[in-house]
Design a protein around this motif. Structure first.
Motif, short mmCIF file in Angstrom:
data_model
loop_
_atom_site.label_atom_id
_atom_site.label_comp_id
_atom_site.label_asym_id
_atom_site.label_seq_id
_atom_site.Cartn_x
_atom_site.Cartn_y
_atom_site.Cartn_z
N ILE A 186 -0.66 39.16 -46.55
CA ILE A 186 -1.13 39.41 -45.18
C ILE A 186 -0.93 38.17 -44.31
CG2 ILE A 186 -3.19 39.82 -43.77
CD1 ILE A 186 -4.17 41.67 -46.07
N GLY A 187 -1.30 37.01 -44.83
CA GLY A 187 -1.20 35.77 -44.06
C GLY A 187 0.23 35.43 -43.69
N PHE A 188 1.16 35.56 -44.63
CA PHE A 188 2.55 35.22 -44.34
C PHE A 188 3.21 36.27 -43.45
CE2 PHE A 188 2.25 32.34 -48.07
CZ PHE A 188 2.74 31.20 -47.45
N THR A 189 2.80 37.53 -43.56
CA THR A 189 3.35 38.53 -42.64
C THR A 189 2.93 38.22 -41.20
OG1 THR A 189 3.22 40.21 -44.40
CG2 THR A 189 3.53 40.99 -42.15
N ILE A 190 1.67 37.84 -41.03
CA ILE A 190 1.20 37.45 -39.69
C ILE A 190 1.96 36.21 -39.21
CG2 ILE A 190 -0.78 36.59 -38.40
CD1 ILE A 190 -2.55 38.38 -40.15
N ALA A 191 2.22 35.26 -40.11
CA ALA A 191 2.97 34.06 -39.74
C ALA A 191 4.37 34.44 -39.24
CB ALA A 191 3.07 33.11 -40.93
#
Length: 413
Positions: A288-293
């Motif tokens: 989730i965090g890297f997709t948002i990044a």
């Protein structure tokens, strides 16, 4: 690093042989870019016809994923790839001998079908032959090694075309594919996993897809898969060149240099993030965090930033997109072993059909931008950022794998 035990060395040898088929799949997938000018000259193709020629591979590849997963679960990795991969060789030879546009399309479709199990067999073989805790790192290494095929369709293929013509380029790819098939025949051995109910038959495997989609976490996994890989390919394979040329006045050579750099980072990213994989307990939060990044990076690319910043953001997408290898590990952990082949097939199908969907939708965004008076690439990259956030929301708020019950995990297909 691979273990020094004989069993581990044998598993790594067989995996590297299977990866050779995946590398050829990568080469066939990207050959259209370097083949486009000579094909346009030889057949008088319009840009729309060239687009359909390139897309025929991906549609055939994506549409066959469900059947490839079923074949792997019923017949195993080795027999599936040995039965199907020869169509890639035949397709390349059909394309090389084509005397009409229709035959070109037929060759591309056959090649796409032949390559359909190429990476899927690698992911399932890793799941069945290596410890679960090493799945992400090994799968990442496989993605990185197999991406060498992207480099084959750069300077080496261009040199062959310049020396002997575009038909020789496809003959060369067919020859390499034949060598890969022979290596798989001679070196890959496989013991099918035992299940409580025995191996499924074809009808049982088909019913297993219904079981797969009844699991509540499948929709969230697919919802994210549709947009993640598609965002990288839409940049690298469609919009990178136009934005650098139209917005910043780059030459074709300068644009090509940036594209190569993005591709190289795209090869480094998967093994890097595979080694960084945090494990089942926190992997979904990382995804989730890297997709948002990535969404934030695309949002920044939508702005009219200086050219050096745009290039830097493109390179950042190349390396950060390597986190997507964790999605394979997420799928591996989310389903019982007897569903691994079909789960990976559905996931892979979602990724490649997502490429077609996102390229079409970003094209619509570009057309709408012209009508609305918005800068084209602001609309395109803004749309990609929005799609990534949509996928993140589906993945985060739809049920997760914890909803799978022990009874489901033990069921037979």
């Amino acid at each position: 690093m691979p273990s020094s035990s004989p069993a581990s060395r044998a598993a790594w040898t067989m995996l590297l042989v299977l990866i050779s088929g995946f590398a050829l799949s990568q080469a066939f997938r990207t050959a259209a870019g370097i083949m486009a000018p000579p094909l346009q000259q030889a057949f008088g193709l319009t840009p729309q016809q060239l687009g359909l020629f390139a897309g025929a591979f991906h549609f055939a590849f994506g549409a066959l994923q469900l059947f490839m997963g079923m074949g792997i679960d019923v017949y195993g990795v080795r027999r599936t790839v040995l039965a199907v991969f020869p169509l890639a060789i035949v397709g390349a030879l059909v394309t090389a001998s084509a005397d009409s546009y229709a035959v070109l399309l037929l060759g591309q479709a056959l090649t796409g079908i032949g390559c359909a199990p190429a990476f899927l067999v690698c992911t399932v073989f890793i799941a069945r032959s290596f410890p679960a805790g090493r799945y992400a790192s090994i799968n990442g290494a496989a993605l990185g090694i197999g991406s060498v095929g992207l480099l084959l369709t750069g300077t080496p293929l261009a040199w062959v075309i310049e020396a002997w013509g575009w038909r020789s380029g496809y003959v060369a790819l067919a020859s390499c594919a034949a060598l890969a098939w022979l290596a798989i025949l001679l070196l890959v051995r496989e013991e099918l996993p035992a299940t409580a109910g025995g191996r499924p038959d074809v009808l049982g495997a088909l019913r297993g897809y219904g079981e797969l989609f009844r699991l509540p976490h499948t929709l969230g996994i697919i919802g994210l898969a549709v947009f993640t890989y598609a965002s990288f390919i839409s940049l690298r394979g469609l919009w990178l060149g136009p934005v650098l040329i139209d917005r910043y006045g780059f030459s074709l050579v300068e644009t090509g240099n940036v594209a190569i750099a993005v591709s190289v980072l795209g090869m480094v990213g998967p093994p890097l993030f595979g080694r960084l994989d945090p494990g089942d307990r926190t992997r979904r939060r990382w995804i989730i965090g890297f997709t948002i990044a990535c969404a934030v990076i695309f949002a920044l690319m939508a702005l009219r930033v200086p050219a050096a910043v745009e290039v830097g953001l493109s390179l950042a997408i190349g390396i950060v997109s390597g986190y997507m290898v964790m999605q394979y590990a997420d799928v591996r952990a989310a389903y019982p072993s007897h569903m691994t082949g079909r789960a990976m097939a559905v996931f892979t199908m979602a990724m490649f059909l997502g490429v077609a969907l996102m390229q079409w939708l970003t094209g619509l965004a570009a057309s709408a931008a012209t009508v609305l008076g918005v800068e084209t690439y602001t609309a395109v990259f803004g749309a990609i950022a929005g799609f990534l956030l949509l996928g993140t929301a589906l993945y985060r708020f739809l049920p997760g794998p914890r909803a799978v019950s022990a009874e489901t995990a033990q069921s037979t297909p």
